[in-house]
Design a protein around this motif. Sequence first.
Motif, PDB file in Angstrom:
ATOM      1  N   THR A   3       0.827  -1.193   0.000  1.00  0.00           N
ATOM      2  CA  THR A   3       0.000   0.000   0.000  1.00  0.00           C
ATOM      3  C   THR A   3       0.870   1.255   0.000  1.00  0.00           C
ATOM      4  N   THR A   4       0.284   2.356  -0.475  1.00  0.00           N
ATOM      5  CA  THR A   4       1.010   3.630  -0.484  1.00  0.00           C
ATOM      6  C   THR A   4       1.374   4.072   0.924  1.00  0.00           C
ATOM      7  N   ALA A   5       0.403   3.912   1.851  1.00  0.00           N
ATOM      8  CA  ALA A   5       0.663   4.280   3.249  1.00  0.00           C
ATOM      9  C   ALA A   5       1.790   3.440   3.838  1.00  0.00           C
ATOM     10  N   GLY A   6       1.818   2.162   3.478  1.00  0.00           N
ATOM     11  CA  GLY A   6       2.871   1.286   3.991  1.00  0.00           C
ATOM     12  C   GLY A   6       4.239   1.703   3.482  1.00  0.00           C
ATOM     13  N   LYS A   7       4.318   2.050   2.191  1.00  0.00           N
ATOM     14  CA  LYS A   7       5.605   2.500   1.628  1.00  0.00           C
ATOM     15  C   LYS A   7       6.034   3.821   2.268  1.00  0.00           C
ATOM     16  N   LYS A   8       5.058   4.694   2.542  1.00  0.00           N
ATOM     17  CA  LYS A   8       5.369   5.966   3.197  1.00  0.00           C
ATOM     18  C   LYS A   8       5.940   5.732   4.593  1.00  0.00           C
ATOM     19  N   ASP A   9       5.355   4.786   5.337  1.00  0.00           N
ATOM     20  CA  ASP A   9       5.857   4.476   6.679  1.00  0.00           C
ATOM     21  C   ASP A   9       7.271   3.901   6.612  1.00  0.00           C
ATOM     22  N   ILE A  10       7.550   3.092   5.602  1.00  0.00           N
ATOM     23  CA  ILE A  10       8.904   2.534   5.464  1.00  0.00           C
ATOM     24  C   ILE A  10       9.908   3.655   5.180  1.00  0.00           C
ATOM     25  N   ARG A  11       9.502   4.628   4.364  1.00  0.00           N
ATOM     26  CA  ARG A  11      10.404   5.765   4.089  1.00  0.00           C
ATOM     27  C   ARG A  11      10.665   6.558   5.374  1.00  0.00           C
ATOM     28  N   VAL A  12       9.609   6.769   6.174  1.00  0.00           N
ATOM     29  CA  VAL A  12       9.789   7.469   7.455  1.00  0.00           C
ATOM     30  C   VAL A  12      10.744   6.685   8.347  1.00  0.00           C
ATOM     31  N   LEU A  13      10.602   5.362   8.346  1.00  0.00           N
ATOM     32  CA  LEU A  13      11.471   4.519   9.171  1.00  0.00           C
ATOM     33  C   LEU A  13      12.927   4.653   8.728  1.00  0.00           C
ATOM     34  N   ILE A  14      13.153   4.682   7.419  1.00  0.00           N
ATOM     35  CA  ILE A  14      14.530   4.816   6.909  1.00  0.00           C
ATOM     36  C   ILE A  14      15.132   6.156   7.345  1.00  0.00           C
ATOM     37  N   TRP A  15      14.325   7.230   7.258  1.00  0.00           N
ATOM     38  CA  TRP A  15      14.807   8.540   7.705  1.00  0.00           C
ATOM     39  C   TRP A  15      15.094   8.540   9.206  1.00  0.00           C
ATOM     40  N   LEU A  16      14.257   7.837   9.965  1.00  0.00           N
ATOM     41  CA  LEU A  16      14.466   7.754  11.416  1.00  0.00           C
ATOM     42  C   LEU A  16      15.757   6.994  11.726  1.00  0.00           C
ATOM     43  N   VAL A  17      16.012   5.917  10.998  1.00  0.00           N
ATOM     44  CA  VAL A  17      17.250   5.154  11.204  1.00  0.00           C
ATOM     45  C   VAL A  17      18.457   6.063  10.964  1.00  0.00           C
ATOM     46  N   ALA A  18      18.392   6.837   9.878  1.00  0.00           N
ATOM     47  CA  ALA A  18      19.506   7.749   9.563  1.00  0.00           C
ATOM     48  C   ALA A  18      19.671   8.798  10.663  1.00  0.00           C
ATOM     49  N   GLY A  19      18.547   9.339  11.148  1.00  0.00           N
ATOM     50  CA  GLY A  19      18.618  10.355  12.199  1.00  0.00           C
ATOM     51  C   GLY A  19      19.201   9.808  13.493  1.00  0.00           C
ATOM     52  N   ILE A  20      18.758   8.606  13.864  1.00  0.00           N
ATOM     53  CA  ILE A  20      19.266   7.994  15.095  1.00  0.00           C
ATOM     54  C   ILE A  20      20.750   7.660  14.952  1.00  0.00           C
ATOM     55  N   ALA A  21      21.173   7.270  13.746  1.00  0.00           N
ATOM     56  CA  ALA A  21      22.580   6.903  13.535  1.00  0.00           C
ATOM     57  C   ALA A  21      23.508   8.095  13.717  1.00  0.00           C
ATOM     58  N   ILE A  22      23.078   9.278  13.259  1.00  0.00           N
ATOM     59  CA  ILE A  22      23.972  10.449  13.318  1.00  0.00           C
ATOM     60  C   ILE A  22      23.766  11.296  14.573  1.00  0.00           C
ATOM     61  N   PHE A  23      22.698  11.027  15.327  1.00  0.00           N
ATOM     62  CA  PHE A  23      22.403  11.852  16.501  1.00  0.00           C
ATOM     63  C   PHE A  23      23.580  11.940  17.488  1.00  0.00           C
ATOM     64  N   PRO A  24      24.216  10.811  17.854  1.00  0.00           N
ATOM     65  CA  PRO A  24      25.342  10.917  18.796  1.00  0.00           C
ATOM     66  C   PRO A  24      26.470  11.802  18.279  1.00  0.00           C
ATOM     67  N   ALA A  25      26.750  11.734  16.978  1.00  0.00           N
ATOM     68  CA  ALA A  25      27.837  12.545  16.420  1.00  0.00           C
ATOM     69  C   ALA A  25      27.531  14.038  16.575  1.00  0.00           C
ATOM     70  N   LEU A  26      26.246  14.396  16.572  1.00  0.00           N
ATOM     71  CA  LEU A  26      25.858  15.803  16.690  1.00  0.00           C
ATOM     72  C   LEU A  26      25.951  16.306  18.123  1.00  0.00           C
ATOM     73  N   VAL A  27      25.538  15.477  19.081  1.00  0.00           N
ATOM     74  CA  VAL A  27      25.456  15.959  20.470  1.00  0.00           C
ATOM     75  C   VAL A  27      26.709  15.682  21.299  1.00  0.00           C
ATOM     76  N   LEU A  28      27.464  14.638  20.952  1.00  0.00           N
ATOM     77  CA  LEU A  28      28.633  14.309  21.778  1.00  0.00           C
ATOM     78  C   LEU A  28      29.750  15.345  21.649  1.00  0.00           C
ATOM     79  N   ASN A  29      29.719  16.144  20.583  1.00  0.00           N
ATOM     80  CA  ASN A  29      30.736  17.184  20.415  1.00  0.00           C
ATOM     81  C   ASN A  29      30.368  18.477  21.142  1.00  0.00           C
ATOM     82  N   VAL A  30      29.174  18.510  21.727  1.00  0.00           N
ATOM     83  CA  VAL A  30      28.729  19.688  22.478  1.00  0.00           C
ATOM     84  C   VAL A  30      28.617  19.288  23.953  1.00  0.00           C
TER      85      VAL A  30
END
Length: 315
Positions: A3-30
């Motif tokens: 479904t379109t909604a299902g594909k949209k949720d998977i895209r959101v999940l991929i963006w969330l994975v990317a955000g969680i992966a880089i989050f420590p690099a952003l905050v640990l330097n501050v």
Amino acid sequence: MTTTAGKKDIRVLIWLVAGIAIFPALVLNVPSFRHYVDIMVFVGIFSLVNIGLSLVMGYTGQVSLGQAAFFGLGAYVSGILTAKFGWSPWAAIPVGVVLTGMVAFVVGVPSLKLKGHYLAMATLGFGVILYVVFNEEVALTGGPSGLADIPGIAIGPWEIDTSLKYYYLVWAFVFAVLLFSINVIHSRVGRALRSIHGSEIAANAMGVPTSSYKTRIFVISAVYASLAGALYTHYMTFLSPSSFDLFWSIKFLMMVVVGGMSSIWGALLGTCLLTYLSNEWLHMFHDFDVLIYGLVLLLIIMFLPKGLVSLARKG
């Protein structure tokens, strides 16, 4: 899941994975933001509870006030088996999850025949019973003094002994649970759950086995909470009954309502907001922080009844 909604949720999940992966690099330097990694560990743990609660409340329309009990059951089973009997956490965690699932089934079969506030009261009563057990079974749980000397988690020779390592471990579980939940809500089961939420009588008339679906999703939500409890116990290495009382069940409920009950993304959003409010932004108010929670909940119900996630949908 096509479904379109299902594909949209998977895209959101991929963006969330990317955000969680880089989050420590952003905050640990501050320096002033380094502890945000620690807070995000709790966001991940509580998200596991609230994704399940979202499935029960948002998709099936059932109100549960017993999630803290399932959270505590998973925590105490894993904590007791590792601290008192020397089990490996990787053996204790599945035992806690399976046991919690069985308890949820036993509780859910009669409770889910109740409607409206009667179901909420039944799950509330179950939570109170387990809270009393956590306090009174001193030989196993340590009672009000708590259970100490709980070991941390290791993967072979690799000890998960820092907040950063635990951050990635917890969020790996969150992504696995999210992927499974997305598949559930966009499958035939998900459509059945939404039909039960819309009208249980109509769903029954259409041949949907409503009792079976409600019980299954209730057990799944308990399993998520149990897994969260196990991760919590090996991160904290100490347990106290006060972490699993009625206030925590209400707090989980508030997180889901604030974020948006009808969306697992809303559950994550509400969890993140209220966890940061509790651990970072409301320290100055001490015990009065509960008033701020109440105000936030009131404003959300008045102006955004579908939760914060509805802002993104409007955009």
